[in-house]
Design a protein around this motif. Sequence first.
Motif, PDB file in Angstrom:
ATOM      1  N   GLY A  50       0.974  -1.153   0.004  1.00  0.00           N
ATOM      2  CA  GLY A  50       0.076   0.156   0.040  1.00  0.00           C
ATOM      3  C   GLY A  50       0.715   1.468   0.348  1.00  0.00           C
ATOM      4  O   GLY A  50       0.504   2.258  -0.347  1.00  0.00           O
ATOM      5  N   GLU A  51       2.359   1.270   0.531  1.00  0.00           N
ATOM      6  CA  GLU A  51       2.793   2.594   0.640  1.00  0.00           C
ATOM      7  C   GLU A  51       2.889   3.185  -1.520  1.00  0.00           C
ATOM      8  O   GLU A  51       2.879   2.097  -1.718  1.00  0.00           O
ATOM      9  CB  GLU A  51       4.319   1.980   0.632  1.00  0.00           C
ATOM     10  N   ALA A  52       3.553   3.764  -1.100  1.00  0.00           N
ATOM     11  CA  ALA A  52       3.383   5.147  -2.635  1.00  0.00           C
ATOM     12  C   ALA A  52       4.885   3.608  -3.123  1.00  0.00           C
ATOM     13  O   ALA A  52       5.243   4.092  -2.306  1.00  0.00           O
ATOM     14  CB  ALA A  52       3.466   6.745  -2.819  1.00  0.00           C
ATOM     15  N   ALA A  53       4.257   3.992  -4.435  1.00  0.00           N
ATOM     16  CA  ALA A  53       5.781   3.845  -5.052  1.00  0.00           C
ATOM     17  C   ALA A  53       6.125   4.706  -5.839  1.00  0.00           C
ATOM     18  O   ALA A  53       5.839   6.007  -5.520  1.00  0.00           O
ATOM     19  CB  ALA A  53       5.092   2.906  -7.143  1.00  0.00           C
ATOM     20  N   ASP A  54       7.908   4.588  -6.835  1.00  0.00           N
ATOM     21  CA  ASP A  54       8.459   5.009  -6.832  1.00  0.00           C
ATOM     22  C   ASP A  54       7.695   6.634  -8.398  1.00  0.00           C
ATOM     23  O   ASP A  54       7.111   6.403  -8.450  1.00  0.00           O
ATOM     24  CB  ASP A  54       9.365   4.650  -8.050  1.00  0.00           C
ATOM     25  N   ASP A  55       8.084   7.406  -7.681  1.00  0.00           N
ATOM     26  CA  ASP A  55       7.092   8.712  -8.270  1.00  0.00           C
ATOM     27  C   ASP A  55       7.557   9.274  -9.525  1.00  0.00           C
ATOM     28  O   ASP A  55       7.376  10.550  -9.896  1.00  0.00           O
ATOM     29  CB  ASP A  55       6.938   9.594  -6.929  1.00  0.00           C
ATOM     30  N   GLY A  56       8.619   8.977 -10.150  1.00  0.00           N
ATOM     31  CA  GLY A  56       8.692   9.219 -11.433  1.00  0.00           C
ATOM     32  C   GLY A  56       9.854   8.762 -12.613  1.00  0.00           C
ATOM     33  O   GLY A  56      11.201   8.227 -12.494  1.00  0.00           O
ATOM     34  N   GLY A  57       9.546   7.301 -13.119  1.00  0.00           N
ATOM     35  CA  GLY A  57       9.835   7.157 -14.531  1.00  0.00           C
ATOM     36  C   GLY A  57      11.317   6.477 -13.696  1.00  0.00           C
ATOM     37  O   GLY A  57      11.299   4.977 -13.842  1.00  0.00           O
ATOM     38  N   ILE A  58      12.652   7.165 -13.916  1.00  0.00           N
ATOM     39  CA  ILE A  58      13.932   6.921 -14.238  1.00  0.00           C
ATOM     40  C   ILE A  58      14.541   6.998 -13.061  1.00  0.00           C
ATOM     41  O   ILE A  58      15.439   7.119 -12.497  1.00  0.00           O
ATOM     42  CB  ILE A  58      14.223   6.705 -14.891  1.00  0.00           C
ATOM     43  N   ARG A 103      24.664  10.297 -12.599  1.00  0.00           N
ATOM     44  CA  ARG A 103      25.354   8.978 -13.394  1.00  0.00           C
ATOM     45  C   ARG A 103      24.990   7.439 -12.875  1.00  0.00           C
ATOM     46  O   ARG A 103      25.311   6.913 -14.177  1.00  0.00           O
ATOM     47  CB  ARG A 103      26.606   7.883 -12.220  1.00  0.00           C
ATOM     48  N   SER A 104      23.692   6.898 -12.085  1.00  0.00           N
ATOM     49  CA  SER A 104      23.198   5.472 -12.602  1.00  0.00           C
ATOM     50  C   SER A 104      21.590   5.994 -13.751  1.00  0.00           C
ATOM     51  O   SER A 104      22.060   4.701 -14.555  1.00  0.00           O
ATOM     52  CB  SER A 104      22.179   5.505 -11.409  1.00  0.00           C
ATOM     53  N   VAL A 105      21.941   7.077 -13.605  1.00  0.00           N
ATOM     54  CA  VAL A 105      20.413   7.199 -14.878  1.00  0.00           C
ATOM     55  C   VAL A 105      21.352   7.060 -16.496  1.00  0.00           C
ATOM     56  O   VAL A 105      20.955   6.638 -17.135  1.00  0.00           O
ATOM     57  CB  VAL A 105      19.739   8.613 -14.989  1.00  0.00           C
ATOM     58  N   SER A 106      22.766   7.610 -16.209  1.00  0.00           N
ATOM     59  CA  SER A 106      22.944   8.171 -17.932  1.00  0.00           C
ATOM     60  C   SER A 106      23.146   5.887 -18.020  1.00  0.00           C
ATOM     61  O   SER A 106      23.816   6.318 -19.287  1.00  0.00           O
ATOM     62  CB  SER A 106      24.377   8.811 -17.988  1.00  0.00           C
ATOM     63  N   LYS A 107      23.403   5.241 -16.710  1.00  0.00           N
ATOM     64  CA  LYS A 107      23.741   3.809 -18.176  1.00  0.00           C
ATOM     65  C   LYS A 107      22.362   3.210 -18.682  1.00  0.00           C
ATOM     66  O   LYS A 107      23.241   2.308 -19.512  1.00  0.00           O
ATOM     67  CB  LYS A 107      24.090   3.135 -16.500  1.00  0.00           C
ATOM     68  N   VAL A 108      22.026   3.568 -18.542  1.00  0.00           N
ATOM     69  CA  VAL A 108      20.586   3.294 -19.123  1.00  0.00           C
ATOM     70  C   VAL A 108      20.203   4.249 -20.389  1.00  0.00           C
ATOM     71  O   VAL A 108      20.689   5.221 -20.550  1.00  0.00           O
ATOM     72  CB  VAL A 108      19.159   2.800 -18.221  1.00  0.00           C
ATOM     73  N   GLN A 109      20.618   3.568 -21.644  1.00  0.00           N
ATOM     74  CA  GLN A 109      20.457   3.862 -22.584  1.00  0.00           C
ATOM     75  C   GLN A 109      19.707   3.575 -24.095  1.00  0.00           C
ATOM     76  O   GLN A 109      19.522   4.256 -24.419  1.00  0.00           O
ATOM     77  CB  GLN A 109      22.462   4.405 -22.893  1.00  0.00           C
ATOM     78  N   LYS A 110      19.545   2.149 -23.707  1.00  0.00           N
ATOM     79  CA  LYS A 110      19.555   1.020 -24.638  1.00  0.00           C
ATOM     80  C   LYS A 110      17.417   0.766 -24.571  1.00  0.00           C
ATOM     81  O   LYS A 110      17.034   1.316 -23.542  1.00  0.00           O
ATOM     82  CB  LYS A 110      19.435   0.242 -25.158  1.00  0.00           C
ATOM     83  N   ASN A 111      16.768   1.060 -25.550  1.00  0.00           N
ATOM     84  CA  ASN A 111      15.647   0.518 -25.647  1.00  0.00           C
ATOM     85  C   ASN A 111      14.588   1.847 -25.256  1.00  0.00           C
ATOM     86  O   ASN A 111      13.648   1.280 -24.208  1.00  0.00           O
ATOM     87  CB  ASN A 111      15.693  -0.547 -25.148  1.00  0.00           C
ATOM     88  N   GLN A 112      15.237   3.096 -24.658  1.00  0.00           N
ATOM     89  CA  GLN A 112      13.901   3.859 -24.326  1.00  0.00           C
ATOM     90  C   GLN A 112      13.628   5.261 -24.571  1.00  0.00           C
ATOM     91  O   GLN A 112      13.884   5.862 -26.211  1.00  0.00           O
ATOM     92  CB  GLN A 112      14.223   4.112 -22.781  1.00  0.00           C
ATOM     93  N   LYS A 113      12.108   5.424 -25.182  1.00  0.00           N
ATOM     94  CA  LYS A 113      11.683   6.300 -25.585  1.00  0.00           C
ATOM     95  C   LYS A 113      12.147   7.596 -24.956  1.00  0.00           C
ATOM     96  O   LYS A 113      11.885   8.914 -25.428  1.00  0.00           O
ATOM     97  CB  LYS A 113      10.345   6.309 -26.167  1.00  0.00           C
ATOM     98  N   GLY A 114      11.749   7.503 -23.606  1.00  0.00           N
ATOM     99  CA  GLY A 114      11.724   9.465 -22.319  1.00  0.00           C
ATOM    100  C   GLY A 114      11.430   8.388 -21.195  1.00  0.00           C
ATOM    101  O   GLY A 114      11.258   7.242 -20.894  1.00  0.00           O
TER     102      GLY A 114
END
Lengths: 864, 332
Positions: A728-736, A752-763
């Motif tokens: 019941g706790e809120a889930a993560d609040d935004g995309g990545i 730095r973490s976020v920049s590691k995902v580079q393939k197969n995403q649109k936004g």
Amino acid sequence: MNDIASAKILEYKGKTLNFTPEDPTEAKIPSDELHEHLQKPSTARTKRLKERCRWKHASAGEFIEKNVTAGIERMRYLTEAHKASEGQPEAIRRALGLANVLNKSTLVLQEDEFIVGYHAEDPNMFPLYPELSHMAVQDYLMSDYSPQPADEAAAINAYWKPHSLQSKCQPYFDPADLGRMYQVSSMEAPSFASGYNSIVPPYETVLEDGLLARIKLAEKHIAEAQADMTTFPWNGTKGLDNIAKIDNWKAMVIACKAVISWARRHARLARIVAENFETDPKRQAELLEIADICHRIPAEPCKGLKDAMQAKFFTFLICHAIERYASGYAQKEDTLLWPYYKASVIDKKFQPMDHMGAVELVEMERLKISEHGAGKSRAYREIFPGSNDLFILTVGGTNAKGEDACNDMTDAILEAAKRIRTAEPSIVFRYSKKNRDKTLRWVFECVRDGLGYPSIKHDEIGTEQMKEYAKFSLNGNGATDEEAHNWVNVLCMSPGIHGRRKTQKTRSEGGGSIFPAKLLEISLNDGYDWSYADMQLGPKTGQLASLKTFEDVWEAFRKQYQYAINLCISTKDVSRYFEQRFLQMPFVSAIDDGCMEFGMDANALSEQPNGWHNPITTIVAANSLVAIKKLVFDEKKYTLDQLSQALKANWEGFEEMRVDFKRAPKWGNDDDYADAIITRFYEEIIGGEMRKITNYSGGPVMPTGQAVGLYMEVGSRTGPTPDGRFGGEAADDGGISPYMGTDKKGPTAVLRSVSKVQKNQKGNLLNQRLSVPIMRSKHGFEIWNSYMKTWHDLNIDHVQFNVVSTDEMRAAQREPEKHHDLIVRVSGYSARFVDIPTYGQNTIIARQEQDFSASDLEFLNVEI
Amino acid sequence: MKIPLVTEIQRFSLQDGPGIRTTIFLKGCPLRCPWCHNPETQDVRQEFYYYPSRCVGCGRCVAVCPAGTSRLVRNADGRTIVELDRTDCQRCMRCVAACLTDARTTVGQRMSVEEILREVLSDSLFYRNSGGGITISGGDPLFHPVFTLELARRIKERKVHVAIETSCFPKNREVIQPLLEFVDLFIVDLKSLNPKKHEEVVGWPLQPILDNIEHLIRSGANVRIHIPVIPGFNDSPQDFTDYISYLSRHAKQLEGVDILNYHTYGEGKYCSLGREKEYQYLGVEENPPDKVVPLVKGLKLAGIESVTIGGLVGITADRDETTRDAATRCIT
């Protein structure tokens, strides 16, 4: 309570820091009411317009202002025309429906306003769409917002039930599958049930050509088609194509003529008021100017900035609210208006004005949007707490030649947003290193005032995506490399082409949500949802005992995800099949060069594929997988069975175990262990599996990670998860973005973490925080600017900022009536804080507090 | 080489030298300034914070303590909490591991040089775009001279800007000399220019500090001076005059001077460390912000160009091409 001057002193590792406000007059303002002092409407008129603005914000699904209700006129005249046109071609019936609404509906002309037009009979009302979703209308009928007379409205809704999109699409699906979708816990309900939609109208043709020219074009095509049918020798394999085309062109002519006469009714009304009722000579002259404008446009091409603003607004009303409902305000406003800005402000050739005149026009536009109501279903009111609807326009970036696209109109749009301070419309800024400093400074001014927008998108990433999708064009006419620069956000996050053709016309192309947190939960329970609906929610992917390795868990999730995403996209494409047969948009088709050329309906023609779908709550699922791998399979500290027991007990009696799972590595800390798993998760499953799907347009569907308000809704429907979260706790609040409060290493580690995902995403949406005192100090701009350069170099798709103190949000909870100008970023949109339900407010405060502790000692946690 | 404990690696630091920086705080300092805001960095050994407000009285710490430092008591409002007496504490940290509610947290982590380097070099791209770099701070990094030299050398190998925050206390010049090769900026905390007061209150003679500062300047090093302005200790007109007249001698050689007002934020840390009795500034009020104005004006008149209150030097443009290249290498 501190004022800004004393709040400027912060501790930093044993030193005190003085951040003097850049504007010395702010030094005396108490820090918990800062945002009530930031609005500076450019004229007395826009100040008055704001004070009397008829907001239509909803909170927990209920409208906040009194007297807001649904109107009956649109549904009445649409139904009347539908009954009268039985037997005629469907495209023409749709055009006649639009024409009947435009010809008969009551016009609205309000005091002080210069941009005119409304989509219902009263400025406190909004129209309903029984042809889209009879369930949504039924809900209105049972509420305080019911259209009156209620009996008539009920009869209309009953009439539409068999004709509605939902009734047409449902027979092609297994009721069990649809039952799972209607839970809205692992998948959003199908769009054919909600009627929710999005579109990028080709405004360019209206402003550049005018509708009279479009009518001529359609008539020429009709004549040519009829000539073709009489040409010797007849070829039945081709000649019959002309029939549908002729119907579509005829429908376009009817629609354009109706829109012109509707605009001219506004002209007449303004003139009547000016000549008979208005006593103030200044306003009298203004009304006559309005009459002149509405008579000429949108029939003729626009010549000045006032023309362009009015033509744009009429077009918006038709495309988003009258012909069919669609959320959004997608347009490249600075590029679109630049020629008219130049004519009026620089060359002073037509409708001459100075720069501040342009700013005032934009302020008035923002207030028109702020009182625009949408007849959305209850569910969609609930998931956009504090907002009116999603209105998002785009500025900045680069032009077709790859040069900086910022101009003085860009600055006027940003300056107006800063001055008038409204939550809507939100602004997206396409960030390129080529953007001029002057405009960046305006972007920063809005950000530091805590508006939550502009949200920033990476210019090159968007352009490259347009090129990539163009390769899949079914008619070989996708965006060219030059046109690929012409993109805007369709809604919160996904880019799509703007311009005279190739734009997105329906949400069956892109939009809709899938919820990985819930899918992860049921992957650990053979597809069965024990915590919320108590039903089989997905395929049977194995009892826990059969999951022997981490890869087994991984594959179970993959199968759940494949099932859900397949169902989501197939319901969208089936919707589209019926949209083009029964929900034609003759006006939108008339202003699209492609539809005009081919004689096709806008729902049917797809030149530039733009498939996307939103995974929401991805990070809860991802952090859960990391914890499972580490504690169950690597360290073998617990078994899956023990984990299952703990989850089913909501961790009660397993407190020690919960601490271990909670302390397992989390996304957003530049942690190699977690980031490697999560990058693979995103690229291989969330994006990788999704892009295996081909949609109606022939292209892949790609994930656009965001949150809307759904992280609250879905969190409440998701049981305890292995990341240490309670049920019941809120889930993560935004995309990545990292899960609230689990990013311990500050903003640079998040990037730095976020920049590691580079393939197969649109936004992919990224929330970041800036400290109020630092941003308001004279150092604010340079700190932000260097942060932005690094964000750009790391090739990250998106970032948006909250610059609001916890103190001020708490103060607004205590005395909401004093905090009407406090705006916060919820997810892909901004909202007035006091219009958000308490549960939502608390999730935002909790989010803030993690990063921006009540104590100044926690300054080090401030994120930028 | 003995590796000191790290109390924190702070990314996105804005006040420890120019640009966006990462600051490493090493544990251990020979000085005992009675106003110290960072008491957790004084003792070279591991310690722990205890936050009674987070304690739920579960008693797990009581059970694991080998020295009997903790016991359960019922407080005034009937709630069971833990009472702690650290006299016999062996610093085994078992209680911290046992705590489920983060009521106890360790101060001072053991990290390898490689781990430290990985963390501090992660943000190289930010350093490049802001003219920033890495700052080694403490405690006092010169309390661990061999390690600090090695760390500075390894960072400099990557062509990243290195700053050190120190009081320049060492009496032996050989400690500072080798650093000159690798350190781009020395940020020196100068607590008083009155030798008697310095020795009596801070517990360390002034002369070696001045010798070191002058040696750094003579050697061509970049030096910023930090002046902590402490009520009743060094905030008299005479103290200000002393600072101005001494620093004016080096006005053209100094990078700048940062004035740091005393504040009371450290108080809570003493309590959480169980060392509240050591805090001698309890109840001392902060100076009004304009108190330091004469000092700022005097320093500027003396010809020092960069004088800040608070130490935010700000963002500079790309430092040079070599930094840029190094930064690009770091992220690839």
